[in-house]
Design a protein around this motif. Structure first.
Motif, PDB file in Angstrom:
ATOM      1  N   SER A 278      24.911  -4.357  17.937  1.00 24.24           N
ATOM      2  CA  SER A 278      24.114  -5.573  17.764  1.00 24.24           C
ATOM      3  C   SER A 278      22.809  -5.410  18.535  1.00 24.24           C
ATOM      4  CB  SER A 278      24.871  -6.793  18.284  1.00 24.24           C
ATOM      5  OG  SER A 278      25.994  -7.070  17.478  1.00 24.24           O
ATOM      6  N   ALA A 279      21.773  -6.094  18.071  1.00 17.65           N
ATOM      7  CA  ALA A 279      20.460  -5.940  18.700  1.00 17.65           C
ATOM      8  C   ALA A 279      19.707  -7.258  18.690  1.00 17.65           C
ATOM      9  CB  ALA A 279      19.645  -4.867  17.976  1.00 17.65           C
ATOM     10  N   LEU A 280      18.887  -7.430  19.711  1.00 16.77           N
ATOM     11  CA  LEU A 280      17.973  -8.568  19.792  1.00 16.77           C
ATOM     12  C   LEU A 280      16.566  -8.036  20.056  1.00 16.77           C
ATOM     13  CD1 LEU A 280      19.880 -11.209  21.976  1.00 16.77           C
ATOM     14  CD2 LEU A 280      19.191 -11.463  19.592  1.00 16.77           C
ATOM     15  N   SER A 281      15.603  -8.493  19.287  1.00 13.90           N
ATOM     16  CA  SER A 281      14.212  -8.121  19.525  1.00 13.90           C
ATOM     17  C   SER A 281      13.695  -8.898  20.729  1.00 13.90           C
ATOM     18  CB  SER A 281      13.368  -8.437  18.292  1.00 13.90           C
ATOM     19  OG  SER A 281      12.019  -8.101  18.515  1.00 13.90           O
ATOM     20  N   VAL A 282      13.097  -8.197  21.694  1.00 18.71           N
ATOM     21  CA  VAL A 282      12.669  -8.858  22.923  1.00 18.71           C
ATOM     22  C   VAL A 282      11.170  -8.725  23.190  1.00 18.71           C
ATOM     23  CG1 VAL A 282      14.921  -8.652  24.018  1.00 18.71           C
ATOM     24  CG2 VAL A 282      13.249  -6.824  24.322  1.00 18.71           C
ATOM     25  N   LEU A 283      10.521  -7.717  22.592  1.00 21.43           N
ATOM     26  CA  LEU A 283       9.109  -7.510  22.909  1.00 21.43           C
ATOM     27  C   LEU A 283       8.408  -6.821  21.749  1.00 21.43           C
ATOM     28  CD1 LEU A 283       6.685  -7.347  24.912  1.00 21.43           C
ATOM     29  CD2 LEU A 283       7.649  -5.181  25.724  1.00 21.43           C
ATOM     30  N   ASN A 284       7.336  -7.436  21.255  1.00 24.72           N
ATOM     31  CA  ASN A 284       6.459  -6.814  20.258  1.00 24.72           C
ATOM     32  C   ASN A 284       5.158  -6.450  20.945  1.00 24.72           C
ATOM     33  OD1 ASN A 284       8.304  -7.229  18.121  1.00 24.72           O
ATOM     34  ND2 ASN A 284       7.574  -9.325  17.862  1.00 24.72           N
ATOM     35  N   GLU A 285       4.817  -5.179  20.882  1.00 24.24           N
ATOM     36  CA  GLU A 285       3.656  -4.683  21.606  1.00 24.24           C
ATOM     37  C   GLU A 285       2.662  -4.031  20.651  1.00 24.24           C
ATOM     38  OE1 GLU A 285       3.604  -2.223  25.577  1.00 24.24           O
ATOM     39  OE2 GLU A 285       3.872  -0.841  23.897  1.00 24.24           O
ATOM     40  N   ASP A 286       1.412  -4.467  20.710  1.00 27.06           N
ATOM     41  CA  ASP A 286       0.371  -3.828  19.904  1.00 27.06           C
ATOM     42  C   ASP A 286       0.067  -2.440  20.450  1.00 27.06           C
ATOM     43  OD1 ASP A 286      -0.023  -5.928  18.112  1.00 27.06           O
ATOM     44  OD2 ASP A 286      -1.393  -6.956  19.478  1.00 27.06           O
ATOM     45  N   VAL A 287      -0.245  -1.534  19.551  1.00 25.72           N
ATOM     46  CA  VAL A 287      -0.651  -0.182  19.924  1.00 25.72           C
ATOM     47  C   VAL A 287      -2.156  -0.071  19.697  1.00 25.72           C
ATOM     48  CG1 VAL A 287      -0.420   2.277  19.404  1.00 25.72           C
ATOM     49  CG2 VAL A 287       1.597   0.790  19.379  1.00 25.72           C
ATOM     50  N   TYR A 288      -2.870   0.501  20.664  1.00 22.94           N
ATOM     51  CA  TYR A 288      -4.325   0.594  20.613  1.00 22.94           C
ATOM     52  C   TYR A 288      -4.760   2.059  20.562  1.00 22.94           C
ATOM     53  CZ  TYR A 288      -4.056  -4.217  22.371  1.00 22.94           C
ATOM     54  OH  TYR A 288      -3.767  -5.539  22.529  1.00 22.94           O
ATOM     55  N   LEU A 289      -6.017   2.260  20.203  1.00 19.60           N
ATOM     56  CA  LEU A 289      -6.637   3.569  20.353  1.00 19.60           C
ATOM     57  C   LEU A 289      -7.377   3.547  21.684  1.00 19.60           C
ATOM     58  CD1 LEU A 289      -7.256   6.332  18.937  1.00 19.60           C
ATOM     59  CD2 LEU A 289      -9.472   5.333  18.358  1.00 19.60           C
TER      60      LEU A 289
ATOM     61  N   PRO B  53      14.776   1.235  16.459  1.00 21.24           N
ATOM     62  CA  PRO B  53      16.065   0.650  16.066  1.00 21.24           C
ATOM     63  C   PRO B  53      17.200   1.650  16.202  1.00 21.24           C
ATOM     64  CG  PRO B  53      14.707   1.102  14.129  1.00 21.24           C
ATOM     65  CD  PRO B  53      13.837   1.324  15.323  1.00 21.24           C
ATOM     66  N   MET B  54      18.384   1.152  16.578  1.00 26.29           N
ATOM     67  CA  MET B  54      19.595   1.963  16.645  1.00 26.29           C
ATOM     68  C   MET B  54      20.598   1.330  15.686  1.00 26.29           C
ATOM     69  SD  MET B  54      19.660   2.480  20.789  1.00 26.29           S
ATOM     70  CE  MET B  54      21.296   3.176  20.805  1.00 26.29           C
ATOM     71  N   GLU B  55      20.574   1.791  14.472  1.00 24.97           N
ATOM     72  CA  GLU B  55      21.347   1.142  13.415  1.00 24.97           C
ATOM     73  C   GLU B  55      22.721   1.796  13.272  1.00 24.97           C
ATOM     74  OE1 GLU B  55      18.790   1.360  10.043  1.00 24.97           O
ATOM     75  OE2 GLU B  55      17.395  -0.158  10.793  1.00 24.97           O
ATOM     76  N   ARG B  56      23.712   1.156  13.855  1.00 25.76           N
ATOM     77  CA  ARG B  56      25.107   1.572  13.732  1.00 25.76           C
ATOM     78  C   ARG B  56      25.930   0.344  13.340  1.00 25.76           C
ATOM     79  NH1 ARG B  56      26.235   6.363  16.813  1.00 25.76           N
ATOM     80  NH2 ARG B  56      24.348   7.658  16.693  1.00 25.76           N
ATOM     81  N   PRO B  57      27.015   0.517  12.583  1.00 25.19           N
ATOM     82  CA  PRO B  57      27.798  -0.635  12.119  1.00 25.19           C
ATOM     83  C   PRO B  57      28.288  -1.548  13.239  1.00 25.19           C
ATOM     84  CG  PRO B  57      28.479   1.362  10.979  1.00 25.19           C
ATOM     85  CD  PRO B  57      27.534   1.793  12.055  1.00 25.19           C
TER      86      PRO B  57
END
Length: 294
Positions: free
Chosen positions: A153-164, A146-150
């Motif tokens: 604006s942001a839109l979530s576009v991809l959720n990726e699982d992390v594996y071992l 995340p880049m949280e600045r006043p």
């Protein structure tokens, strides 16, 4: 006072190094020095403090830089608006990202639909990307953190699982799922400190209550898979090549390990038609892929 002088001044002010600025601008250092000297003569005060070859932006220079950046940003936004009047196909997009591998396929798909859009891509750290958006040098960023600045604006576009990820012959390769604390004593391959994925991995390990034994740290994701295949160690990875990967990917039961990629832009700056179209395309592209895989 000329526009080129202001553009050169902005680069020198940010780098505070005449030779590096000249290299970045691809002009001779003496010519750049003369340009800055002429600008200072036009302004009426020195903009830099000089000590031999070292230069530092002084109070006059800092005040002037704020106005120069605002003026150049307005001019750049004006160019984008004029381009929009000519239609999407004549637009341009300046994109910054910390990782290119997730974007190669959607970029190819977008350019196949809009081959005349002019793309510029800058690979940068999280801190550099935030600055580039803040000063208006890039239109949008693609980021796993995340880049949280006043004004962002942001839109979530991809959720990726992390594996071992482990080599196929590893003693754990037969397991379908694992907890991170089960591999506390294993040799790990990681990214260099400060690398965006490493920051996320550090949080996962902290939650699991372990301190990995790193035998190697790299700054290229492609190197991770090669070193695991060579048997040097194991690592946390994204999908790492999908079903054709030579590695065995173990799902992680605890802690939950995911990366959340976002498109980020400055909500108080003009976003060109091309940039808006690409932003919306990226969202739809990954949404379609999620629906196909589910």
């Amino acid at each position: 006072m000329e526009l080129l002088q202001l553009q050169y001044f902005r680069t020198v002010a940010r780098m505070e190094h005449m030779t590096k600025a000249a290299q970045d601008l691809r002009i001779a250092q003496p010519a750049l020095s003369k340009t800055i000297a002429r600008l200072e003569k036009d302004v009426g005060v020195p903009l830099f403090d000089r000590d031999g070859r070292k230069i530092r932006l002084n109070a006059f220079g800092k005040a002037f830089l704020n106005k120069v950046e605002a003026a150049l940003t307005l001019l750049e936004e004006g160019q984008k608006e004029v381009s929009d009047l000519a239609g999407l196909e004549h637009g341009s997009i300046h994109l910054a990202t910390s990782t290119l591998d997730r974007l190669s396929e959607p970029l190819n798909a977008f350019l196949s639909l809009h081959p005349n859009v002019n793309f510029r891509i800058t690979q940068a750290s999280m801190e550099e990307m935030a600055h580039l958006i803040e000063v208006g040098e890039v239109d949008i960023c693609f980021t796993p953190l995340p880049m949280e600045r006043p004004d962002f604006s942001a839109l979530s576009v991809l959720n990726e699982d992390v594996y071992l990820a482990v080599p196929p012959a590893h003693r754990l390769a037969g397991l379908p799922i694992i907890r991170l604390n089960q591999v506390a004593d294993e040799p790990f391959i990681g990214y260099k400190e400060g690398y965006h994925f490493q920051k996320m991995n550090d949080d996962f390990f902290h939650t699991a209550g372990i301190s990995p034994n790193y035998v190697c740290r790299v700054d290229e994701p492609s190197a991770i898979a090669k070193l695991i295949s060579a048997g040097l160690g194991i690592a946390l990875v994204g999908n790492c090549g999908g079903p054709n990967s030579p590695l065995h990917l173990l799902s992680i039961e605890y802690p939950v390990c995911q990366r959340h990629f976002q498109i980020v832009w400055h909500n108080k700056r003009y976003l060109s038609m091309a940039a808006r179209s690409f932003r919306d395309f990226i969202v739809q592209y990954f949404n379609r892929n999620d629906e196909t895989s589910s």
